[in-house]
Write a protein that holds these residues in place. Structure first.
Motif, short mmCIF file in Angstrom:
data_model
loop_
_atom_site.label_atom_id
_atom_site.label_comp_id
_atom_site.label_asym_id
_atom_site.label_seq_id
_atom_site.Cartn_x
_atom_site.Cartn_y
_atom_site.Cartn_z
N UNK A 1 0.83 -1.21 0.00
CA UNK A 1 0.00 0.00 0.00
C UNK A 1 0.86 1.26 0.00
N UNK A 2 1.94 1.26 0.78
CA UNK A 2 2.84 2.41 0.80
C UNK A 2 3.50 2.65 -0.55
N UNK A 3 3.91 1.56 -1.19
CA UNK A 3 4.60 1.68 -2.48
C UNK A 3 3.67 2.24 -3.55
N UNK A 4 2.42 1.80 -3.55
CA UNK A 4 1.46 2.35 -4.51
C UNK A 4 1.18 3.82 -4.21
N UNK A 5 1.03 4.15 -2.95
CA UNK A 5 0.79 5.55 -2.58
C UNK A 5 1.92 6.44 -3.07
N UNK A 6 3.16 5.99 -2.88
CA UNK A 6 4.31 6.78 -3.29
C UNK A 6 4.36 7.00 -4.80
N UNK A 7 4.07 5.98 -5.58
CA UNK A 7 4.13 6.13 -7.03
C UNK A 7 3.04 7.08 -7.52
N UNK A 8 1.86 7.00 -6.91
CA UNK A 8 0.79 7.94 -7.29
C UNK A 8 1.18 9.37 -6.94
N UNK A 9 1.70 9.57 -5.75
CA UNK A 9 2.03 10.93 -5.32
C UNK A 9 3.19 11.53 -6.10
N UNK A 10 4.08 10.67 -6.57
CA UNK A 10 5.23 11.17 -7.32
C UNK A 10 4.93 11.44 -8.80
N UNK A 11 4.04 10.67 -9.40
CA UNK A 11 3.89 10.74 -10.86
C UNK A 11 2.54 11.25 -11.35
N UNK A 12 1.46 10.92 -10.68
CA UNK A 12 0.15 11.21 -11.26
C UNK A 12 -0.15 12.70 -11.34
N UNK A 13 0.61 13.53 -10.68
CA UNK A 13 0.40 14.98 -10.73
C UNK A 13 1.24 15.66 -11.82
N UNK A 14 2.11 14.90 -12.47
CA UNK A 14 3.03 15.49 -13.46
C UNK A 14 2.38 15.60 -14.84
N UNK A 15 2.54 16.75 -15.48
CA UNK A 15 1.93 16.97 -16.79
C UNK A 15 2.51 16.04 -17.86
#
Length: 333
Positions: free
Chosen positions: A276-290
């Motif tokens: 769960x932590x690993x998925x959270x981190x990937x979302x927070x790092x990448x999904x906001x990038x244009x």
């Protein structure tokens, strides 16, 4: 206490809200023996996915064999053209877009990235066989109005040794299929892939090593992403192409971010928090990038109620805390 808990929940919902807007929020929809029914698709809808990768298969005897066997009556339904068409039709009926992503399976699970021929004659035979395989599915993608077509998955030695072939193959694919194209490069391969300018997305199977901790925190994982993310962003800028994680995911086990590509029956202890932590981190790092287009979590089985769960240490997020993370970040409001 209840007020504090409610406040934390609201903050989480606010921080996640909108992160998936406009992104490819995908699942890697595993091929099955059977046809897909509405009940199978309902679970994909419930997790707020808007895309699915459909993965028919071709089979090779060993890493130096040039002959690909595909679309036979000995394969599972979902691994064939007929199965791919049925899966895509059902997903499209539910408003879920599709990437058709044909895979090669080498006997005994040998890694496809090492597939290389020992003679020019064998290379030419492989090229002819792969062209027949991939153009068959390019036609399938066109027939089914698939939204993206992936021209190959983790074929580093094939790409490295025959770059001219791949350039020509992409032109042939575009003559058949009129949608968007990508290639699924392994995490340690993508920087050397020579034809990103000829495709629409830089595709990466994103199994980057991030941490050697048993249960890395979200902060530790985000720190682990920093050098990789900088390089990915730089390549996106250089090639003027958005990045698509054609696969991403983590096993629900200890040390999940140490070697995320492990697919054997590695018997580490079940660790639902690490996943769960690993998925959270990937979302927070990448999904906001244009420059980032989104991705497809590895992997999602059609018989939802029978897979995953709190005793399972495999990749699927199904019936685990990771599923709630996925659903929250895929929410589009």
């Amino acid at each position: 206490m209840k007020k504090i808990a409610l406040l934390i929940l609201c903050i989480l919902q606010f921080s996640c809200s909108g992160q998936g807007v406009g992104k490819i929020n995908g699942v890697s929809f595993v091929a099955s023996r059977e046809e897909v029914a509405q009940g199978h698709i309902d679970e994909v809808v419930k997790v707020n996915a808007n895309h699915a990768a459909i993965m028919p298969f071709g089979f090779i005897r060993d890493v130096d064999s040039p002959n690909i066997v595909f679309d036979t009556d000995r394969q599972w339904f979902g691994e064939t053209k007929r199965g791919a068409l049925q899966y895509i039709e059902m997903l499209h009926k539910n408003g879920i877009k599709v990437m058709l992503k044909p895979h090669i399976w080498i006997s005994h699970g040998e890694f496809t990235g090492t597939m290389a021929m020992k003679s020019e004659e064998s290379w030419q035979a492989l090229e002819a066989s792969y062209e027949k395989f991939i153009l068959n599915y390019a036609q399938t993608a066109q027939e089914a109005d698939a939204d993206i077509f992936c021209i190959g998955t983790e074929l580093e030695q094939f790409v490295k040794n025959r770059p001219g072939y791949w350039k020509r193959l992409i032109r042939k694919i575009r003559e058949i299929y009129k949608g968007k194209l990508t290639y699924a490069a392994n995490w340690d391969e993508y920087a050397r892939t020579p034809f990103w300018e000829d495709l629409d997305y830089i595709g990466i199977d994103a199994y980057f090593p991030l941490s050697e901790e048993i249960t890395p925190s979200i902060g530790q994982l985000k720190l682990g992403w920093k050098p990789w993310k900088e390089k990915i962003a730089a390549l996106s800028d250089e090639k003027n192409r958005p990045v698509l994680f054609t696969e991403y995911g983590y096993r629900s086990m200890d040390y999940t971010a140490k070697k995320p590509w492990l697919v054997d029956l590695h018997d580490e202890k079940v660790n639902l928090v690490a996943q769960a932590n690993a998925l959270t981190a990937i979302f927070e790092e990448f999904w906001k990038e244009d420059w980032f287009a989104g991705g497809y979590v590895w992997k999602w089985f059609i018989r939802h109620k029978e897979v995953g769960g709190d005793q399972n240490n495999r990749f699927t997020p199904q019936n685990k805390p990771a599923q709630e993370v996925l659903s929250r970040y895929y929410r589009s409001e």
